[in-house]
Design a protein around this motif. Sequence first.
Motif, short mmCIF file in Angstrom:
data_model
loop_
_atom_site.label_atom_id
_atom_site.label_comp_id
_atom_site.label_asym_id
_atom_site.label_seq_id
_atom_site.Cartn_x
_atom_site.Cartn_y
_atom_site.Cartn_z
N GLY A 15 0.78 -1.23 0.00
CA GLY A 15 0.00 0.00 0.00
C GLY A 15 0.81 1.28 0.00
N GLY A 216 -2.89 -7.07 -3.02
CA GLY A 216 -1.86 -7.24 -4.04
C GLY A 216 -1.18 -8.61 -3.96
N GLU A 217 -1.12 -9.19 -2.74
CA GLU A 217 -0.40 -10.46 -2.56
C GLU A 217 -1.31 -11.68 -2.63
N GLY A 243 -3.66 -11.88 -7.52
CA GLY A 243 -2.55 -10.95 -7.27
C GLY A 243 -1.22 -11.63 -7.58
N GLY A 265 -3.97 -13.34 -12.44
CA GLY A 265 -2.88 -13.09 -11.50
C GLY A 265 -2.92 -11.62 -11.12
N PHE A 266 -1.78 -10.93 -11.12
CA PHE A 266 -1.78 -9.51 -10.78
C PHE A 266 -2.31 -8.72 -11.98
N VAL A 267 -3.40 -8.00 -11.79
CA VAL A 267 -4.02 -7.28 -12.91
C VAL A 267 -3.66 -5.79 -12.88
N MET A 270 -7.75 -3.11 -12.53
CA MET A 270 -8.69 -3.29 -11.42
C MET A 270 -9.90 -2.36 -11.56
N GLY A 285 -8.17 -4.17 2.94
CA GLY A 285 -7.11 -3.27 2.48
C GLY A 285 -7.68 -1.89 2.14
N GLY A 287 -6.65 0.44 0.08
CA GLY A 287 -6.65 0.75 -1.35
C GLY A 287 -7.85 0.14 -2.03
N THR A 288 -8.04 -1.16 -1.84
CA THR A 288 -9.13 -1.88 -2.51
C THR A 288 -10.49 -1.33 -2.07
N GLU A 309 -5.99 -2.31 9.95
CA GLU A 309 -7.14 -2.52 9.06
C GLU A 309 -8.47 -2.68 9.80
N1 UDP Z 1 -4.15 -4.58 -7.00
C1 UDP Z 1 -3.88 -4.53 -8.35
N2 UDP Z 1 -3.82 -5.71 -9.03
C2 UDP Z 1 -4.04 -6.90 -8.43
C3 UDP Z 1 -4.34 -6.94 -7.05
C4 UDP Z 1 -4.41 -5.74 -6.36
O1 UDP Z 1 -3.68 -3.46 -8.94
O2 UDP Z 1 -3.98 -7.91 -9.11
C5 UDP Z 1 -4.17 -3.29 -6.27
C6 UDP Z 1 -5.54 -2.92 -5.73
O3 UDP Z 1 -6.34 -2.36 -6.76
C7 UDP Z 1 -5.13 -1.94 -4.63
C8 UDP Z 1 -3.80 -2.51 -4.13
O4 UDP Z 1 -3.34 -3.40 -5.15
O5 UDP Z 1 -4.89 -0.65 -5.17
C9 UDP Z 1 -3.95 -3.31 -2.85
O6 UDP Z 1 -3.98 -2.41 -1.79
P1 UDP Z 1 -4.73 -2.69 -0.43
O7 UDP Z 1 -4.51 -1.51 0.43
O8 UDP Z 1 -6.15 -3.05 -0.69
O9 UDP Z 1 -4.07 -4.02 0.14
P2 UDP Z 1 -2.53 -4.45 0.37
O10 UDP Z 1 -2.18 -5.34 -0.77
O11 UDP Z 1 -1.68 -3.19 0.42
O12 UDP Z 1 -2.57 -5.17 1.68
#
Ligand code: UDP
Length: 373
Positions: A15, A216-217, A243, A265-267, A270, A285, A287-288, A309
């Motif tokens: 994040g 993201g993970e 992710g 996988g990681f997109v 979003m 999270g 961000g999400t 969180e």
């Molecule tokens: N995200 C992304 N692609 C993916 C998975 C997640 O771009 O495949 C982005 C999602 O849109 C968000 C961020 O990764 O902006 C994840 O942030 P968050 O605070 O929700 O969780 P964190 O991974 O930091 O714990």
Amino acid sequence: MRKRILFLMSDTGGGHRASAQAICEAIGFLYPDQFEILIEDIWMDHTRWPFNQLPHLYPWLSSSGTRWWMVLWRVTQRPFLWKSIMRMTDWVTRRGILRFLREVQPDIVVSVHPAMNHLGVEWVKQICPGVPFYTVITDMVTVHPTWVCPEVTGCAVSTQPAREQAIAAGMPAEKVAVCGQPVGLKFAHLNGERPVLRARLDLDGERPCILIVGGGEGIGRVYDIARSVAQTVEQAQLIIVAGRNKHLKQKLEAIIWEIPTQVYGFVQNMSELMGAADILVTKAGPGTISEAFIAGLPIIISGYIPGQERGNVDYVLENNAGAYAEEPVEIARLINDWLHPQNDLLEQMKQNAARLARPQASLEIARLLCGHV
Ligand code: UDP
């Protein structure tokens, strides 16, 4: 000559970097070619063992090591204790960091990490006195005391509850601006045409679409939740985002799904996936969740990292923008319930989620940082 902005952060979770990148994108959009930007993982790149191991330790601390994470969280709630820890840290790490600051000579410094504020202000005062120092608090609701440094030039927070906590912890009210959570500009320019997005993503135009994400993970019970939904919500279709979790992606790809399902996988898109979906299932999270508000997407929160969180869960529930359920069977039951034709809860939650949206957050923060330079 272009002014230089230095972002202090560390990759403890995805994040902090994502927030810094979103703000940089906004700065580039508002002030093209006016600023040179550096995003620096201070612990990883400018300290020695054990401090440079913190980013590697964090994934464990935020999953199976949460008990230790909570000990650290509670201990550092007491200013006397964390200030002592910080003083020791400073003593061991300052040489490398001060050398780096001397080389960079920034015109503006921005901290997007809780462990960079008090030390950051002191380092900057010593090497480049007079340079503005800002904090952008990337935890959406719960403000840990380490974020709060009254000496900063200004501080951006995501929500009103975060502002109140920051002020209660000693931040002068006039320095705290509620800007929203910094997210990518794709969300500011979200194309609301659901049918177009669905066609582009090769989704069924009629079936309700459930989006399942684990940050993201790709952490949490993404697999079990997806299986439960596929087995019990017959009328739906699924998008599952694993992710960076390759093992999870492989496991999901090996299934013959009962309902139409797309596994990623990681997109990078979003915003499109959220624009096409009807319900989001995610961990808490910031961000999400903030992105889902912008997309007007009701949220089922399936878990959270204790500490930072926890407040996000309460914020979603208090604003009736979603629900909390950990058990996959319970999540599938909730979705079935929400999708029932006579239930108008989904529509209400969509509107409530949209009311919390701050699509301009990154732009507002960019103006706060660069507007007076
Ligand atoms: N995200 C992304 N692609 C993916 C998975 C997640 O771009 O495949 C982005 C999602 O849109 C968000 C961020 O990764 O902006 C994840 O942030 P968050 O605070 O929700 O969780 P964190 O991974 O930091 O714990």
